[in-house]
Motif scaffolding. Structure first.
Motif, PDB file in Angstrom:
ATOM      1  N   LEU A 225       0.781  -1.414   0.124  1.00 32.32           N
ATOM      2  CA  LEU A 225       0.097   0.086   0.085  1.00 32.32           C
ATOM      3  C   LEU A 225       0.853   1.250   0.003  1.00 32.32           C
ATOM      4  CD1 LEU A 225      -2.870  -0.884   2.604  1.00 32.32           C
ATOM      5  CD2 LEU A 225      -2.970  -0.794   0.043  1.00 32.32           C
ATOM      6  N   HIS A 226       2.206   1.253   0.725  1.00 31.20           N
ATOM      7  CA  HIS A 226       2.933   2.229   0.864  1.00 31.20           C
ATOM      8  C   HIS A 226       3.404   2.540  -0.584  1.00 31.20           C
ATOM      9  CE1 HIS A 226       6.373   4.745   1.790  1.00 31.20           C
ATOM     10  NE2 HIS A 226       7.085   4.210   1.241  1.00 31.20           N
ATOM     11  N   ARG A 227       3.840   1.585  -1.481  1.00 24.02           N
ATOM     12  CA  ARG A 227       4.281   1.804  -2.861  1.00 24.02           C
ATOM     13  C   ARG A 227       3.049   2.574  -3.602  1.00 24.02           C
ATOM     14  NH1 ARG A 227       6.238  -3.859  -5.079  1.00 24.02           N
ATOM     15  NH2 ARG A 227       6.863  -2.401  -6.532  1.00 24.02           N
ATOM     16  N   ILE A 228       1.811   2.024  -3.462  1.00 27.17           N
ATOM     17  CA  ILE A 228       0.947   2.687  -4.326  1.00 27.17           C
ATOM     18  C   ILE A 228       0.498   3.931  -3.818  1.00 27.17           C
ATOM     19  CG2 ILE A 228      -1.670   2.197  -4.771  1.00 27.17           C
ATOM     20  CD1 ILE A 228      -1.326  -0.561  -4.383  1.00 27.17           C
ATOM     21  N   CYS A 229       0.568   4.284  -2.348  1.00 29.28           N
ATOM     22  CA  CYS A 229       0.119   5.783  -1.931  1.00 29.28           C
ATOM     23  C   CYS A 229       0.967   6.647  -2.034  1.00 29.28           C
ATOM     24  CB  CYS A 229      -0.409   5.304  -0.655  1.00 29.28           C
ATOM     25  SG  CYS A 229      -2.146   4.347  -0.535  1.00 29.28           S
ATOM     26  N   CYS A 230       2.269   6.346  -1.855  1.00 25.07           N
ATOM     27  CA  CYS A 230       3.339   7.268  -1.706  1.00 25.07           C
ATOM     28  C   CYS A 230       4.367   7.135  -2.843  1.00 25.07           C
ATOM     29  CB  CYS A 230       4.507   7.150  -0.533  1.00 25.07           C
ATOM     30  SG  CYS A 230       3.221   7.248   0.911  1.00 25.07           S
ATOM     31  N   GLN A 231       3.747   7.482  -3.971  1.00 23.57           N
ATOM     32  CA  GLN A 231       4.813   7.422  -5.370  1.00 23.57           C
ATOM     33  C   GLN A 231       5.960   8.304  -5.302  1.00 23.57           C
ATOM     34  OE1 GLN A 231       4.212   5.383  -7.865  1.00 23.57           O
ATOM     35  NE2 GLN A 231       2.119   4.831  -7.216  1.00 23.57           N
ATOM     36  N   ASP A 232       5.966   9.575  -4.478  1.00 27.95           N
ATOM     37  CA  ASP A 232       7.121  10.312  -4.700  1.00 27.95           C
ATOM     38  C   ASP A 232       8.205   9.953  -3.688  1.00 27.95           C
ATOM     39  OD1 ASP A 232       5.783  11.921  -6.542  1.00 27.95           O
ATOM     40  OD2 ASP A 232       4.710  12.927  -4.961  1.00 27.95           O
ATOM     41  N   ALA A 233       7.820   9.593  -2.461  1.00 31.30           N
ATOM     42  CA  ALA A 233       8.799   9.368  -1.512  1.00 31.30           C
ATOM     43  C   ALA A 233       8.781   7.905  -0.801  1.00 31.30           C
ATOM     44  CB  ALA A 233       8.679  10.102  -0.284  1.00 31.30           C
ATOM     45  N   GLN A 234       9.063   6.980  -1.853  1.00 26.77           N
ATOM     46  CA  GLN A 234       8.949   5.509  -1.315  1.00 26.77           C
ATOM     47  C   GLN A 234      10.170   4.921  -0.530  1.00 26.77           C
ATOM     48  OE1 GLN A 234       8.383   2.886  -4.720  1.00 26.77           O
ATOM     49  NE2 GLN A 234       6.336   3.831  -5.163  1.00 26.77           N
ATOM     50  N   VAL A 235      10.037   4.064   0.146  1.00 24.57           N
ATOM     51  CA  VAL A 235      11.195   3.459   0.829  1.00 24.57           C
ATOM     52  C   VAL A 235      11.045   2.065   0.627  1.00 24.57           C
ATOM     53  CG1 VAL A 235      11.214   4.991   2.675  1.00 24.57           C
ATOM     54  CG2 VAL A 235       9.951   3.222   2.920  1.00 24.57           C
ATOM     55  N   ASP A 236      12.377   1.315   0.837  1.00 20.47           N
ATOM     56  CA  ASP A 236      12.317  -0.080   0.495  1.00 20.47           C
ATOM     57  C   ASP A 236      11.684  -0.855   1.566  1.00 20.47           C
ATOM     58  OD1 ASP A 236      14.305  -0.286   2.169  1.00 20.47           O
ATOM     59  OD2 ASP A 236      15.973  -0.620   1.068  1.00 20.47           O
ATOM     60  N   LEU A 237      11.555  -2.227   1.491  1.00 17.82           N
ATOM     61  CA  LEU A 237      10.953  -3.246   2.424  1.00 17.82           C
ATOM     62  C   LEU A 237      12.036  -2.890   3.796  1.00 17.82           C
ATOM     63  CD1 LEU A 237       8.868  -5.046   3.289  1.00 17.82           C
ATOM     64  CD2 LEU A 237       9.983  -6.928   2.422  1.00 17.82           C
ATOM     65  N   LEU A 238      13.215  -3.116   3.801  1.00 16.82           N
ATOM     66  CA  LEU A 238      13.778  -3.254   5.124  1.00 16.82           C
ATOM     67  C   LEU A 238      13.477  -1.862   5.668  1.00 16.82           C
ATOM     68  CD1 LEU A 238      15.893  -4.386   6.917  1.00 16.82           C
ATOM     69  CD2 LEU A 238      17.767  -3.278   5.212  1.00 16.82           C
ATOM     70  N   ALA A 239      13.576  -0.744   4.942  1.00 18.63           N
ATOM     71  CA  ALA A 239      13.422   0.708   5.741  1.00 18.63           C
ATOM     72  C   ALA A 239      12.198   0.717   6.213  1.00 18.63           C
ATOM     73  CB  ALA A 239      13.870   1.824   4.677  1.00 18.63           C
ATOM     74  N   PHE A 240      11.117   0.026   5.696  1.00 17.34           N
ATOM     75  CA  PHE A 240       9.810   0.135   6.190  1.00 17.34           C
ATOM     76  C   PHE A 240       9.709  -0.849   7.356  1.00 17.34           C
ATOM     77  CE2 PHE A 240       5.398  -1.057   6.238  1.00 17.34           C
ATOM     78  CZ  PHE A 240       4.740   0.034   5.752  1.00 17.34           C
ATOM     79  N   ARG A 241      10.194  -1.934   7.540  1.00 13.21           N
ATOM     80  CA  ARG A 241      10.117  -2.546   8.685  1.00 13.21           C
ATOM     81  C   ARG A 241      10.963  -2.001   9.729  1.00 13.21           C
ATOM     82  NH1 ARG A 241       8.739  -8.687   7.686  1.00 13.21           N
ATOM     83  NH2 ARG A 241       9.472  -8.650   9.792  1.00 13.21           N
ATOM     84  N   ARG A 242      11.996  -1.578   9.349  1.00 14.00           N
ATOM     85  CA  ARG A 242      12.902  -0.715  10.660  1.00 14.00           C
ATOM     86  C   ARG A 242      12.036   0.359  11.295  1.00 14.00           C
ATOM     87  NH1 ARG A 242      18.618   0.968   8.436  1.00 14.00           N
ATOM     88  NH2 ARG A 242      18.751   1.500  10.840  1.00 14.00           N
ATOM     89  N   TYR A 243      11.288   0.943  10.257  1.00 20.95           N
ATOM     90  CA  TYR A 243      10.448   2.157  10.767  1.00 20.95           C
ATOM     91  C   TYR A 243       9.479   1.796  11.844  1.00 20.95           C
ATOM     92  CZ  TYR A 243       7.633   6.111  10.763  1.00 20.95           C
ATOM     93  OH  TYR A 243       6.591   7.356  11.309  1.00 20.95           O
ATOM     94  N   VAL A 244       8.734   0.665  11.293  1.00 15.70           N
ATOM     95  CA  VAL A 244       7.501   0.080  12.381  1.00 15.70           C
ATOM     96  C   VAL A 244       8.185  -0.377  13.624  1.00 15.70           C
ATOM     97  CG1 VAL A 244       5.826  -1.345  12.421  1.00 15.70           C
ATOM     98  CG2 VAL A 244       6.196  -0.064  10.173  1.00 15.70           C
ATOM     99  N   ALA A 245       9.277  -0.888  13.540  1.00 18.08           N
ATOM    100  CA  ALA A 245       9.880  -1.472  14.815  1.00 18.08           C
ATOM    101  C   ALA A 245      10.327  -0.455  15.952  1.00 18.08           C
ATOM    102  CB  ALA A 245      11.039  -2.611  14.421  1.00 18.08           C
ATOM    103  N   CYS A 246      11.036   0.461  15.119  1.00 20.55           N
ATOM    104  CA  CYS A 246      11.544   1.452  16.016  1.00 20.55           C
ATOM    105  C   CYS A 246      10.359   2.462  16.721  1.00 20.55           C
ATOM    106  CB  CYS A 246      12.403   2.485  15.111  1.00 20.55           C
ATOM    107  SG  CYS A 246      13.951   1.751  14.784  1.00 20.55           S
ATOM    108  N   VAL A 247       9.492   2.725  15.984  1.00 21.68           N
ATOM    109  CA  VAL A 247       8.582   3.234  16.517  1.00 21.68           C
ATOM    110  C   VAL A 247       7.486   2.744  17.350  1.00 21.68           C
ATOM    111  CG1 VAL A 247       6.256   4.413  16.135  1.00 21.68           C
ATOM    112  CG2 VAL A 247       8.047   4.894  14.243  1.00 21.68           C
TER     113      VAL A 247
END
Length: 592
Positions: free
Chosen positions: A501-523
């Motif tokens: 969903l992030h890849r679909i909704c955020c066309q201009d500022a996408q992050v890869d899967l690793l950065a996405f998981r790291r963000y959720v874990a850290c928060v």
């Protein structure tokens, strides 16, 4: 399966009394039949009563032997054989009492004609207002993940876990904040893994992880994880092998379907959840990357978003539709789930495990398009050229026939091998040239490719893409419960869906899967940390705003400060984060 494996499993007489074969014996028999091309599967029977208390126990913890080194309790377990969830061609190797022979119903013969298909489906014109709404909300990765693990799901897990602990005379008093800390640690274990999970809390400098240690105490994590529960033990269905996690499966399927992108093309197939314990409906797949574990029926979009899933329990516990095998019945269940959003002309792709002319006919009556490779004995005697004859012809040659009554086409195409493809929606035309590798000349050559083959190759890989994303950073921590690895699979699937969903909704500022998981874990670990206990470090919880990709501007500052990324002096800072950041470090600081 081949005859030798059958002999080991059930003997020659199906109604005679034979001793149950051991998994080790079956594996040895299969090793002797490397030349066999049939797909082989072993189903290891679970406990008879899923509601029993003993079904919570497992064979060992995460430090046990993994991979191909199976424990003796598994190698010497009794096994049964089944053919990949399909039932039309499977010899019934279970010992059953003799049944009265019924008169075979004579099916009308199909009339096959050499012409292209003339489908009567409507064109795809549906739009997806839900995705447009998500785009307007500009959700952060945590917000996208919480579309699936929402407040209702979190509170449900908290209540069931506290109930289970109370039944064991333990006052756990789990809160939603603590559960999110546990989820954060499980997500983090996908990209930071230790041989023992207790090493996260060790004071040794080579293993201590302050983000985990500051979020929750080790003994508290172990206590919560040991009592993690998803169903009321007093209300379990004894006939459901996954009764312990059934409420969670229902909730996650509901959330996955609610937020799924509305698309025309979907893929259906099998996924594997790795598991090496001695409980549960695990299966052994020969030639699969994950050989032993739970088989899961999955319906995904062509990009890999998981729309619907159901763990396989084998034909022993799941009765297929009378006119279809088990695999075909699962496809129908997936289609029924899709049609809850509207009766649209969806197009489903699957492989030869599921495809049959009968299934194509049923889907056509439901208004659903379908295309898939098919085994020859499921083509209902479609008179195509013999595969041996087609192999002698030029590469790219093909033959095809159409059923006159139901507009179902079967095509046999010569590529590196002979492939059979069946469809109720796509025909031969237009035939295009495609580049294929030639093993003989070590070059690429142009061969003719029918339209249904081209479309199938483009759209069938959704389940494989999902498996690839899950396997990269899957949850490594497992517990003593037999379903702990399955819970890790559900968390990984939810993260994969949130990233899609992030890849679909955020066309201009996408992050890869690793950065996405790291963000959720850290928060989850920072914003839900227990700061009331003695010895906890208080700190500014800035992670959520740092990575939200909204409203960050670099401005000049009079006083030079340290850069938050490279730690050298800088006279610029982020206006929103109020942190000194170089212009060259600005983008990397907000995505790491």
């Amino acid at each position: 399966m081949a005859s030798t494996s059958r002999d080991v499993i059930a003997g020659r007489g199906i109604h005679s009394k034979v001793k149950s074969a051991k998994l080790l014996e079956v594996l040895n028999a299969m090793e002797e039949e490397e030349s066999s091309s049939n797909r082989e599967e072993i189903f290891i029977a679970p406990p008879d009563n899923a509601a029993g208390e003993f079904t919570d126990e497992d064979s060992g913890d995460e430090d046990g032997q993994r991979g191909a080194h199976l424990p003796g309790s598994v190698l010497h377990a009794s096994v049964l054989c089944e053919d990949s969830g399909t039932g039309e061609d499977n010899d019934d190797l279970e010992l059953q009492p003799a049944k009265k022979r019924q008169k075979a119903v004579v099916k009308p013969q199909r009339i096959w004609t050499k012409r292209d298909i003339r489908p009567d489906f409507g064109s795809w014109t549906a739009s997806d207002p839900h995705i447009e709404d998500l785009k307007s909300q500009e959700l952060s990765p945590v917000g996208l993940f919480e579309l699936f693990f929402d407040e209702g799901t979190i509170n449900f897990i908290v209540n069931e876990t506290n109930r289970y602990a109370w039944q064991k005379n333990v006052n756990l008093s789990l809160t939603a904040q603590e559960l999110k800390c546990v989820l954060g640690i499980l997500i983090l274990s996908g990209y930071i893994s230790y041989p023992r999970r207790r090493m996260f809390w060790e004071t040794s400098p080579d293993s201590h992880h302050h983000l985990v240690a500051d979020a929750i105490r080790r003994d508290r994590f172990e206590l919560i994880f040991s009592y993690l529960h998803f169903a009321d033990n007093n209300e379990l269905d004894a006939g459901d092998r996954f009764a312990k996690v059934r409420p969670l499966i229902i909730r996650m399927n509901c959330n996955f379907q609610k937020h799924a992108p509305l698309e025309e093309f979907y893929s259906f197939g099998e996924s594997m959840c790795e598991y090496f314990g001695h409980r549960g409906s695990k299966q052994l797949h020969r030639g699969k990357p994950v050989r032993l574990g739970y088989k899961i029926w999955c319906g995904t979009t062509s990009r890999g978003y998981l729309v619907w899933f159901e763990p396989s329990q084998g034909t022993l516990f799941t009765k297929p539709d009378r006119s279809l095998d088990l695999g075909g019945s699962m496809v129908i269940k997936f289609v029924d789930a899709l049609q809850e959003r509207g009766f649209l002309p969806y197009h489903i792709f699957f492989d030869k495990v599921f495809t049959s002319v009968k299934l194509m006919s049923i889907l056509r009556k439901k208004g659903v398009k379908a295309t898939g490779t098919v085994r020859e004995y499921r083509t209902e005697r479609c008179p195509l050229k013999d595969p041996k004859e087609l192999k002698k012809m030029k590469r790219g040659s093909f033959d095809y026939k159409v059923d006159e009554s139901e507009e179902i086409i079967v095509c046999r195409w010569h590529d590196s091998s002979v492939v059979n493809i069946c469809s109720n929606a796509v025909g031969i035309e237009p035939v295009r040239l495609t580049s294929r590798h030639s093993g003989a000349t070590k070059t690429r050559t142009q061969v003719h490719q029918p339209s249904l083959v081209k479309l199938y190759q483009e759209k069938v890989g959704g389940v494989g893409r999902m498996d690839q994303n899950i396997a990269k950073y899957k949850v490594k921590i497992r517990g003593m419960k037999w379903y702990s690895s399955f819970i890790g699979y559900v968390i990984d699937a939810a993260l994969n869906n949130a990233w899609q969903l992030h890849r679909i909704c955020c066309q201009d500022a996408q992050v890869d899967l690793l950065a996405f998981r790291r963000y959720v874990a850290c928060v989850y670990l920072e914003s839900n940390a227990d700061t009331t206990s003695q010895g906890r470090r208080s700190r500014r919880l800035e992670t959520e705003s740092r990575f939200d990709m909204v409203g960050h501007w670099i401005i000049h500052q009079d006083k030079r400060t340290r850069c938050a990324l490279c730690h050298s002096q800088t006279n610029t800072r982020c206006e929103k984060c109020q942190k000194g950041v170089h212009a060259k470090c600005f983008r990397e600081y907000h995505i790491r």
